[in-house]
Structure formats: C-alpha cells, structure tokens
Design a protein around this motif. Structure first.
Motif, PDB file in Angstrom:
ATOM      1  N   ARG A  52       0.734  -1.255   0.063  1.00  0.00           N
ATOM      2  CA  ARG A  52       0.110  -0.064   0.121  1.00  0.00           C
ATOM      3  C   ARG A  52       0.928   1.271  -0.075  1.00  0.00           C
ATOM      4  O   ARG A  52       0.490   2.407  -0.220  1.00  0.00           O
ATOM      5  CB  ARG A  52      -0.912  -0.120   1.281  1.00  0.00           C
ATOM      6  CG  ARG A  52      -2.225  -1.187   1.089  1.00  0.00           C
ATOM      7  CD  ARG A  52      -2.753  -1.405   2.548  1.00  0.00           C
ATOM      8  NE  ARG A  52      -3.468  -0.037   2.873  1.00  0.00           N
ATOM      9  CZ  ARG A  52      -4.752  -0.100   2.511  1.00  0.00           C
ATOM     10  NH1 ARG A  52      -5.428  -1.001   1.934  1.00  0.00           N
ATOM     11  NH2 ARG A  52      -5.375   1.125   2.844  1.00  0.00           N
ATOM     12  N   ASN A  55       1.430   2.491  -3.717  1.00  0.00           N
ATOM     13  CA  ASN A  55       0.467   3.704  -4.308  1.00  0.00           C
ATOM     14  C   ASN A  55      -0.049   4.510  -3.459  1.00  0.00           C
ATOM     15  O   ASN A  55      -1.301   5.243  -3.793  1.00  0.00           O
ATOM     16  CB  ASN A  55      -0.594   3.177  -5.338  1.00  0.00           C
ATOM     17  CG  ASN A  55      -1.746   2.350  -4.595  1.00  0.00           C
ATOM     18  OD1 ASN A  55      -1.348   2.093  -3.475  1.00  0.00           O
ATOM     19  ND2 ASN A  55      -2.712   2.112  -5.077  1.00  0.00           N
ATOM     20  N   MET A  57      -1.698   4.302  -0.738  1.00  0.00           N
ATOM     21  CA  MET A  57      -2.985   4.181   0.164  1.00  0.00           C
ATOM     22  C   MET A  57      -2.968   4.158   1.350  1.00  0.00           C
ATOM     23  O   MET A  57      -4.024   4.433   2.039  1.00  0.00           O
ATOM     24  CB  MET A  57      -3.428   2.737  -0.244  1.00  0.00           C
ATOM     25  CG  MET A  57      -4.029   2.480  -1.778  1.00  0.00           C
ATOM     26  SD  MET A  57      -5.444   3.678  -2.173  1.00  0.00           S
ATOM     27  CE  MET A  57      -6.811   2.350  -1.470  1.00  0.00           C
ATOM     28  N   PRO A  62      -4.222   8.104   9.347  1.00  0.00           N
ATOM     29  CA  PRO A  62      -3.630   9.156   9.983  1.00  0.00           C
ATOM     30  C   PRO A  62      -2.486   9.045  10.821  1.00  0.00           C
ATOM     31  O   PRO A  62      -1.444   9.451  10.858  1.00  0.00           O
ATOM     32  CB  PRO A  62      -4.681   9.922  10.959  1.00  0.00           C
ATOM     33  CG  PRO A  62      -6.072   9.074  10.381  1.00  0.00           C
ATOM     34  CD  PRO A  62      -5.487   7.864   9.838  1.00  0.00           C
ATOM     35  N   VAL A  85      -3.436  11.428  -7.085  1.00  0.00           N
ATOM     36  CA  VAL A  85      -4.414  10.797  -8.084  1.00  0.00           C
ATOM     37  C   VAL A  85      -3.806  10.328  -9.104  1.00  0.00           C
ATOM     38  O   VAL A  85      -3.890   9.314  -9.869  1.00  0.00           O
ATOM     39  CB  VAL A  85      -5.277  12.064  -8.296  1.00  0.00           C
ATOM     40  CG1 VAL A  85      -5.933  11.681  -9.522  1.00  0.00           C
ATOM     41  CG2 VAL A  85      -6.009  12.330  -7.044  1.00  0.00           C
ATOM     42  N   ARG A  88      -1.964   7.197  -8.622  1.00  0.00           N
ATOM     43  CA  ARG A  88      -2.499   5.989  -8.765  1.00  0.00           C
ATOM     44  C   ARG A  88      -3.078   5.412  -9.997  1.00  0.00           C
ATOM     45  O   ARG A  88      -3.424   4.354 -10.097  1.00  0.00           O
ATOM     46  CB  ARG A  88      -3.894   6.388  -7.515  1.00  0.00           C
ATOM     47  CG  ARG A  88      -3.295   6.232  -6.004  1.00  0.00           C
ATOM     48  CD  ARG A  88      -4.358   6.356  -4.971  1.00  0.00           C
ATOM     49  NE  ARG A  88      -3.888   6.762  -3.886  1.00  0.00           N
ATOM     50  CZ  ARG A  88      -4.538   7.478  -2.858  1.00  0.00           C
ATOM     51  NH1 ARG A  88      -5.672   7.896  -2.956  1.00  0.00           N
ATOM     52  NH2 ARG A  88      -3.835   7.544  -1.639  1.00  0.00           N
ATOM     53  N   VAL A  91      -0.222   3.300 -10.949  1.00  0.00           N
ATOM     54  CA  VAL A  91       0.041   2.193 -10.011  1.00  0.00           C
ATOM     55  C   VAL A  91      -1.398   1.860  -9.567  1.00  0.00           C
ATOM     56  O   VAL A  91      -1.925   2.326  -8.616  1.00  0.00           O
ATOM     57  CB  VAL A  91       0.963   2.589  -8.818  1.00  0.00           C
ATOM     58  CG1 VAL A  91       1.196   1.255  -8.109  1.00  0.00           C
ATOM     59  CG2 VAL A  91       2.080   3.136  -9.287  1.00  0.00           C
ATOM     60  N   MET A  93      -4.557  -0.998  -8.157  1.00  0.00           N
ATOM     61  CA  MET A  93      -4.463  -1.746  -7.028  1.00  0.00           C
ATOM     62  C   MET A  93      -5.750  -2.820  -7.172  1.00  0.00           C
ATOM     63  O   MET A  93      -6.808  -2.295  -7.508  1.00  0.00           O
ATOM     64  CB  MET A  93      -4.435  -1.089  -5.885  1.00  0.00           C
ATOM     65  CG  MET A  93      -4.542  -2.133  -4.370  1.00  0.00           C
ATOM     66  SD  MET A  93      -3.731  -1.111  -3.396  1.00  0.00           S
ATOM     67  CE  MET A  93      -3.337  -2.593  -2.121  1.00  0.00           C
ATOM     68  N   PHE A  95      -7.695  -5.462  -4.802  1.00  0.00           N
ATOM     69  CA  PHE A  95      -7.877  -5.873  -3.300  1.00  0.00           C
ATOM     70  C   PHE A  95      -8.397  -7.269  -3.052  1.00  0.00           C
ATOM     71  O   PHE A  95      -8.532  -8.005  -3.705  1.00  0.00           O
ATOM     72  CB  PHE A  95      -8.640  -4.932  -2.486  1.00  0.00           C
ATOM     73  CG  PHE A  95      -8.595  -3.526  -2.784  1.00  0.00           C
ATOM     74  CD1 PHE A  95      -7.878  -2.760  -1.717  1.00  0.00           C
ATOM     75  CD2 PHE A  95      -8.907  -2.763  -3.681  1.00  0.00           C
ATOM     76  CE1 PHE A  95      -7.413  -1.327  -2.147  1.00  0.00           C
ATOM     77  CE2 PHE A  95      -8.445  -1.409  -4.105  1.00  0.00           C
ATOM     78  CZ  PHE A  95      -7.850  -0.951  -3.161  1.00  0.00           C
TER      79      PHE A  95
ATOM     80  N   TYR B 342     -10.270   5.049  -4.762  1.00  0.00           N
ATOM     81  CA  TYR B 342      -9.082   5.729  -4.687  1.00  0.00           C
ATOM     82  C   TYR B 342      -7.808   5.077  -5.423  1.00  0.00           C
ATOM     83  O   TYR B 342      -7.120   5.636  -5.975  1.00  0.00           O
ATOM     84  CB  TYR B 342      -8.551   5.872  -3.093  1.00  0.00           C
ATOM     85  CG  TYR B 342      -9.521   6.918  -2.080  1.00  0.00           C
ATOM     86  CD1 TYR B 342     -10.125   7.968  -2.911  1.00  0.00           C
ATOM     87  CD2 TYR B 342      -9.925   6.417  -1.044  1.00  0.00           C
ATOM     88  CE1 TYR B 342     -10.834   8.708  -2.194  1.00  0.00           C
ATOM     89  CE2 TYR B 342     -10.823   7.199  -0.346  1.00  0.00           C
ATOM     90  CZ  TYR B 342     -11.232   8.358  -0.680  1.00  0.00           C
ATOM     91  OH  TYR B 342     -12.150   8.979  -0.077  1.00  0.00           O
ATOM     92  N   GLY B 343      -7.901   3.684  -5.367  1.00  0.00           N
ATOM     93  CA  GLY B 343      -6.927   2.978  -5.887  1.00  0.00           C
ATOM     94  C   GLY B 343      -7.007   3.032  -7.490  1.00  0.00           C
ATOM     95  O   GLY B 343      -6.008   2.868  -8.246  1.00  0.00           O
ATOM     96  N   LEU B 344      -8.248   3.617  -7.849  1.00  0.00           N
ATOM     97  CA  LEU B 344      -8.109   3.859  -9.326  1.00  0.00           C
ATOM     98  C   LEU B 344      -7.758   5.362  -9.690  1.00  0.00           C
ATOM     99  O   LEU B 344      -7.800   5.834 -11.033  1.00  0.00           O
ATOM    100  CB  LEU B 344      -9.580   3.709  -9.930  1.00  0.00           C
ATOM    101  CG  LEU B 344     -10.165   2.319 -10.025  1.00  0.00           C
ATOM    102  CD1 LEU B 344     -11.502   2.182 -10.306  1.00  0.00           C
ATOM    103  CD2 LEU B 344      -9.269   1.593 -11.055  1.00  0.00           C
ATOM    104  N   GLY B 345      -7.466   6.112  -8.744  1.00  0.00           N
ATOM    105  CA  GLY B 345      -6.697   7.475  -8.859  1.00  0.00           C
ATOM    106  C   GLY B 345      -7.880   8.508  -8.844  1.00  0.00           C
ATOM    107  O   GLY B 345      -7.824   9.505  -9.502  1.00  0.00           O
TER     108      GLY B 345
END
Lengths: 256, 455
Positions: A52, A55, A57, A62, A85, A88, A91, A93, A95, B342-345
């Motif tokens: 993680r 990219n 994540m 926090p 942005v 990502r 890169v 992802m 899950f 979010y993973g897709l930007g």
C-alpha cells in the motif's frame, strides 16, 4: 493500449510506523516491468503495508508515517510535487476481497477512464471497456449483460471485473493484495492464468499466502519477516535453494 | 405480592426436598419451581385486580343507582336518558369527593353520594380480600403439584412467551384503537359534510352556527388550503434541511478529523433535543421579525407570521434527523468501495459523487422521506410562526396554516362534541395519518431494498 514504458520501482530504506509500532524496517526492493514479484511471509509481517506504500494508499491512515524513498521511474512518489491521484492512475490496485461498485458491469470498468477523461466520446469508452474486459478474460461471459449490476457476478468474476477496472486506467504497475484469498480453486486458477498474460504489459506485485501460488505465478519473490525482507531473489532460486534458514522453514511449512 | 414471593421460596424448597437436595434428579432448576409457584399465585390475583379496575366502577355505579330507586324521586332516575343519567352519576361522584356539583344538592343526591362512598370502600375490601384469598389458594394448589418430574421449566417458558406476545399485542391493539376511532369519527363527520366537499373544497372556515338564524351559518370544510399550507411549509423546510443535513453528514463521515467529529456530532444532535415549543418561539420572536425587516429593506411586504419563517425553523429542526440518518447510511458504505475508487486514482470529490452517494442513495431517500413525514406532522412551530389563517397561496411570504395547527384550533376550548367542526378534526387527523403512513411505508421499503444490497 500497449504499454511500452518500462516501469521500475525502487524502494530504498523504507520504514513505516503506525504510531509507535514499527511495521516495516529498512526495506529495499526493486520491481521491474514484465515481471511478477511475489511478497510472501507470515501474517502481520508488513507485506500489505509495503504494497500500500507503493500507491500511497496508506495516506488515508492518519497514524501512518513513512520514511525512506520509493521511486517510480526515478521520481520519488512521496515528493511534494507528486499528485497522488496521478500516481494511483499509474499504479493500480486489486484488493483482497472483490469490491465492484454497486453499478453496472459497464460502469464499473468505465469508472476509471471517465474520471481521468481518457475517452473523448462514447465509442472510445466502449472500446476501452471492451479491451479491458477482454484482457481480463471476462468479455465472453458478460458481453450480453453489460448493464447488469457488477455485484451480481460470482466471486471470481467479480475479482476479474476489478482487474478489468484497474486495467482500464492503463496503469504501469498493478498491485494485488491477496487477490485470490476469497476465491475457490477454479476461480483462482483462472486469475493466475490472467496474471501470467498480464505480465507482458504490466509490472505486477502480488501479496499471497499461498506458497504454491507464489511459485506458480511469480518470477521474483521477497520473503518478509517481522517487517524486514529476509530474502529477495528469483522465485525458482528461493523455492529450491533458500539461503536463509527462516525462509526455508516458512516455505516448507514448518511455521507461519 | 407477598404471597407470591413466599410461594417462590416454598415451591423451591419443596422441589429440593422431594429429591433430597439432589438437583440433578429434578427436571428443571429449583428456581424454576419457585417461579412456577410464584406465577400460579400472582396471575389469578392480578386477574382479580384487573377485573376490579375495569368493572369495579360500573358495579358501584349500578348499585348506587339501584339504591336510589327505593327513595323518593328514584323512579325519575330510572326513566332518565343515558346521557342525563351519566351527568347525574357525575354529580354523585363529585359530591362524594367534595367537588362542586352542577345541580342543587338534594337529599337524595347526598344519600347517593354517601352510599357511593360506602360502596366504594366495601367493594375495595371485597376485591382485595378475594384477590389475596385466591392468590393463596392458587399458590397452595401450585405448590402441591410440584414433583421432580414436573416440567416447570417448559411451563415457565410458555408463560414468558405469552407475556411477550401480550406486550406486542398491546402495541398493535393501541394502533388499531387509534385508527378505528379516527375512522369512526371521520365517518360521523362525513354525515355532515360530503367527501367531495372535504377533499376538493377550496375554502376552510369551520365556523358552524349555533343557531340557525346566525350569520355565516354554513361552514366550509375544504381541506385543500390546509394541505397546501402543510406542503408549502414542508417544502421550504426540506429545501433548507436536506442539502444542509446531507452535506454536513458527508463532511462528518468523509472529511472531519476524529476530534472535529467528536465535537460537531453531539452539538448537531443537541438540536434534536430542543423541544419544538422552543423552536416555535425562536421562529416567532427571532426569525419572523428578521424576515420581515429584511423584506421591508428589499421593498417586499411580508406578514409577521409567514410560511417562510416557519419553514426555515422547521428546517433547522429536521437537520439533525436528516444529518444523522444520512451519516449512518454513508458510514455503512463499505470501506472497500472507497479504497477501490481511490485505488483507481479518483479524488475525494469524485469518490463521494460517483461511488458513495449512489451507494447510499436509497438510505438517503428514506432519510428524506422520514424527515418529510416529521415536518408534515410538526405542529408547534407552525402555530407560533405561520399563523392560523387558511390562505390558499403559494407565496411563502404570507401567513398560511397547516393541518396540524387546525386540529389544535378545532379541539381547544369548549366544544360540542358532535358538531361538524369538532368532528372535522378527526377527518383531518385521519388524512394526515394516511399521508405520513404512506411516506413511512415507502421509506421502510427503500431501506429494506438497501439492506439487501450489502448483506
């Protein structure tokens, strides 16, 4: 869609802390294009955390703090000038649990291209959706029902839909966090074949708990133990002739 | 009560004795036998007491009236109409407790009052003693039945089950009672006014003449101005509350840090705890004058009681409802969907607009409907801020009135109970009830559909 740029990720001296918990210690790792890199190791050893980081994540957590450097094509991804942005988008992802949006299959795949403005018109978008679904091996199964909900597919199909969704953004690297842990053996075999096909176009990093899977799909393997990489090298080498005792114990199933 | 608790211990002891203290030979736990004995004594006693509460007064009244029959003037009472007899009885009750009566105190009335008092005491003792006696009797019978093989646990389970069923039956019966009283009174109202006039009439002035020669003797019972007022105020309230509530929910779930959330959320929920009367005078004393002065400033003429003021304050009132319901459904959107986006930007805004809100939409819609039905049913704010005048207008700056306010107006003060004016309140209530029922029903359906999606 052909991806010619050679993505090269270099992680140097990466440390990750969750508050006082030192989750990753001085990790160095190179990830090259056209290669599947498997991250193995016992649960809680930092594989997913490291994945993680690539990219960013972890940004949304926090308490998470990262030191060291990770570069993508020579550029530090934690540099202030980097837009997370865009990172990502380069890169992608996949899950652990298939997580299609509760939208139609078409919209699931079209989501990324739409938010990044890849398609100038609907014909182009159709084209992107078509090629992405075809590459993920899902096209023949869903071509007649693109407007049905993505959540109505089977688990394996959902995961391939998620892969298609990631491919549609045309990333250079795909990170997979235990992509088959929620799937049955047949769906797993299909995904593994898919990974093998995708390897030529993307750099793939996969976290897995299955030794056999790591051996089957990867060319490089990194063994994580308590936040450190104990051993990194060619998969064939690690599985046949591990240099570190702990690696040997782990892959032969003595503990873990 | 005392007998029951005694029965508990006796029953428990007896059960233990019967097996010489070896608990394993008993079918059920010793406590179960104790409870069994307690229940066998408590239930008959309670039935007696309940019977006394329900039938006691009737019995006493009849005895009192019967006693009067022997007296001079007693014949007259027998020949009275039901209604007058009720009034006569009421006087007896009042005299018995020393209150004022509606007629001069005669000898027979005094006699009746004294008789009533005596009868009340006598009956009380009779019932109390019989309750105690029957409890004790039942307890003895129950205890005698105890033996090691008796399945007291199963009996107790069945008792508990019927107790639970009774409670839920009570809730259902209350609803049925309320609805049927509404329906019956509405039917009586429809004897006075035709259904078409009620539903389609454009004029609302529920003044019926007391005497036939009075001016303005024909009341108008057109319900449309009232519903127009209700809808107008509800609309204003929702236009104000839905965006504010929804956006604050999005801020709370997606952006606010843990600290900010810990401060803002209780504050917002505090709004829900303010009594609506307080909102009402806030509307009447602060918001309405403010709107009027700003209207003057802009050259608009605004009534001091305006739909706008009432709507705005009502909006403030339903913000917490809207916000906390939306907050719940937005939090229920799985984190994995956010990660995927979010993973897709996707940026935060893109994720919220394209993933979170569509996923939470059914929940948001039902929050909206619940907020709407709350606003429709709200009374106090409107009474104080929007006025009583039944105007048929779409202008939010004028005074309007709502269904609930009219019900209050119709039923406050001294009223004949069978006039069209009073009865119309029931018809309004039924109409309102139907509308909120439909809204709640739709909201529940939507929520159910939403739940299926993720389970």
């Amino acid at each position: 869609m052909e991806n010619t740029s050679k993505a090269m990720i270099k992680a140097r001296n990466v440390n990750v802390y969750y508050d006082d918990n030192h989750a990753i210690k001085n990790v160095d790792l190179d990830i090259s294009s056209g290669t599947v890199t498997a991250l193995i190791g016992p649960s809680g050893c930092g594989k997913s955390t490291f994945l993680r980081c690539i990219n960013r994540m972890n940004d949304s957590i926090p308490s998470c703090r990262i030191t060291g450097s990770i570069t993508l094509d020579g550029q530090d991804i934690y540099d202030k000038t980097i837009d997370v942005v865009q990172l990502r988008a380069r890169v992608g992802m996949v899950f652990q649990k298939p997580n299609p949006f509760p939208k139609s299959i078409y919209d699931n795949v079209a989501y990324g291209p739409r938010i990044h403005g890849f398609a100038r018109n609907s014909a182009e978008l159709d084209e992107i959706v078509f090629t992405s679904l075809q590459k993920s091996g899902l096209w023949d199964e869903v071509k007649d029902r693109l407007d049905t909900s993505g959540t109505a597919l089977s688990g394996g199909q959902q995961q391939r839909l998620c892969i298609a969704r990631t491919i549609a953004v045309n990333p250079e690297v795909i990170l997979m966090d235990e992509p088959c842990s929620a799937l049955d053996p047949i769906a797993t075999a299909i995904i593994e074949e898919l990974i093998e096909e995708l390897r030529s176009r993307f750099a793939i990093v996969i976290v897995t708990h299955s030794m056999q899977q790591a051996a089957r799909v990867s060319q490089k393997t990194a063994f994580f133990y308590l936040g450190e990489i104990l051993e990194f090298g060619d998969t064939s080498e690690i599985f046949t002739n591990p240099k570190v005792e702990k690696t040997k114990d782990y892959i032969t199933g003595r503990y873990g | 009560m005392l007998i029951s608790s005694a029965a508990y211990f006796i029953g428990r002891r007896k059960a233990l004795q019967s097996v010489q203290g070896d608990v394993r030979q008993l079918h059920s736990l010793p406590g179960h036998y104790g409870w069994f004995s307690a229940m066998t004594s408590l239930l008959p006693g309670m039935i007696i007491i309940l019977a006394w509460i329900i039938f006691g007064p009737v019995i006493i009244d009849n005895m009192t009236l019967a006693s009067l029959a022997g007296l001079e003037g007693g014949e007259k009472i027998q020949s009275l109409s039901d209604f007058d007899r009720a009034i006569y009885l009421n006087d007896i009750h009042n005299l018995a407790v020393g209150d004022a009566t509606s007629r001069p105190v005669t000898e027979s009335l005094t006699f009746a009052a004294q008789y009533y008092q005596r009868a009340q005491q006598d009956i009380f003792w009779i019932f109390s003693l019989s309750a105690v006696a029957i409890s004790a009797l039942a307890a003895t019978l129950g205890i005698r039945k105890i033996s090691p093989t008796m399945r007291s646990r199963n009996i107790l389970e069945r008792l508990i089950l019927s107790g639970l069923a009774l409670c839920s039956l009570l809730a259902v019966l209350t609803t049925v009672g309320i609805v049927s009283s509404l329906i019956f009174e509405t039917l009586r109202f429809l004897d006075h006014v035709s259904l078409a006039d009620f539903l389609l009439g454009l004029k609302w002035s529920p003044q019926t003449a007391l005497r036939a020669d009075q001016v303005g003797s024909s009341g108008a019972f057109g319900v449309i101005p009232l519903f127009a007022g209700t809808l107008l105020i509800t609309f204003i309230a929702l236009v104000f509350a839905v965006p504010v509530g929804l956006l604050s929910a999005i801020y709370m779930t997606e952006f606010a840090s843990r600290g900010a959330r810990a401060v803002f959320k209780p504050l917002l929920e505090l709004l829900a705890g303010i009594p609506t009367v307080v909102y009402g005078f806030f509307a009447a004393l602060v918001v309405a004058p403010f709107i009027r002065t700003s209207g003057d400033f802009l050259g608009l003429e605004i009534a001091s009681e305006s739909a706008l003021a009432a709507g705005l304050v009502m909006g403030v009132m339903i913000i917490p409802l809207m916000s906390s319901l939306s907050d719940d459904v937005i939090s229920a959107v799985p984190q994995s969907l956010r990660d995927a986006s979010y993973g897709l930007g996707a940026t935060k805004t893109e994720t919220i607009l394209n993933v979170i809100i569509p996923s939470a939409l059914p929940g948001i819609v039902s929050a909206f409907l619940l907020a709407a039905s709350r606003a429709i049913g709200e009374t106090m704010i409107v009474v104080m801020a929007a006025g009583m005048a039944a105007n048929l207008t779409a202008n939010p700056l004028e005074a309007v009135t709502t269904v609930t306010v009219q019900i209050v107006a119709l039923l406050t003060g001294d009223q004949e109970f069978n006039s069209a004016k009073t009865l119309s309140a029931f018809a309004l209530g039924l109409a309102l009830f139907t509308i909120t029922l439909i809204l709640n029903f739709i909201a529940l359906k939507v929520v159910r559909k939403y739940q299926e999606q993720y389970d």
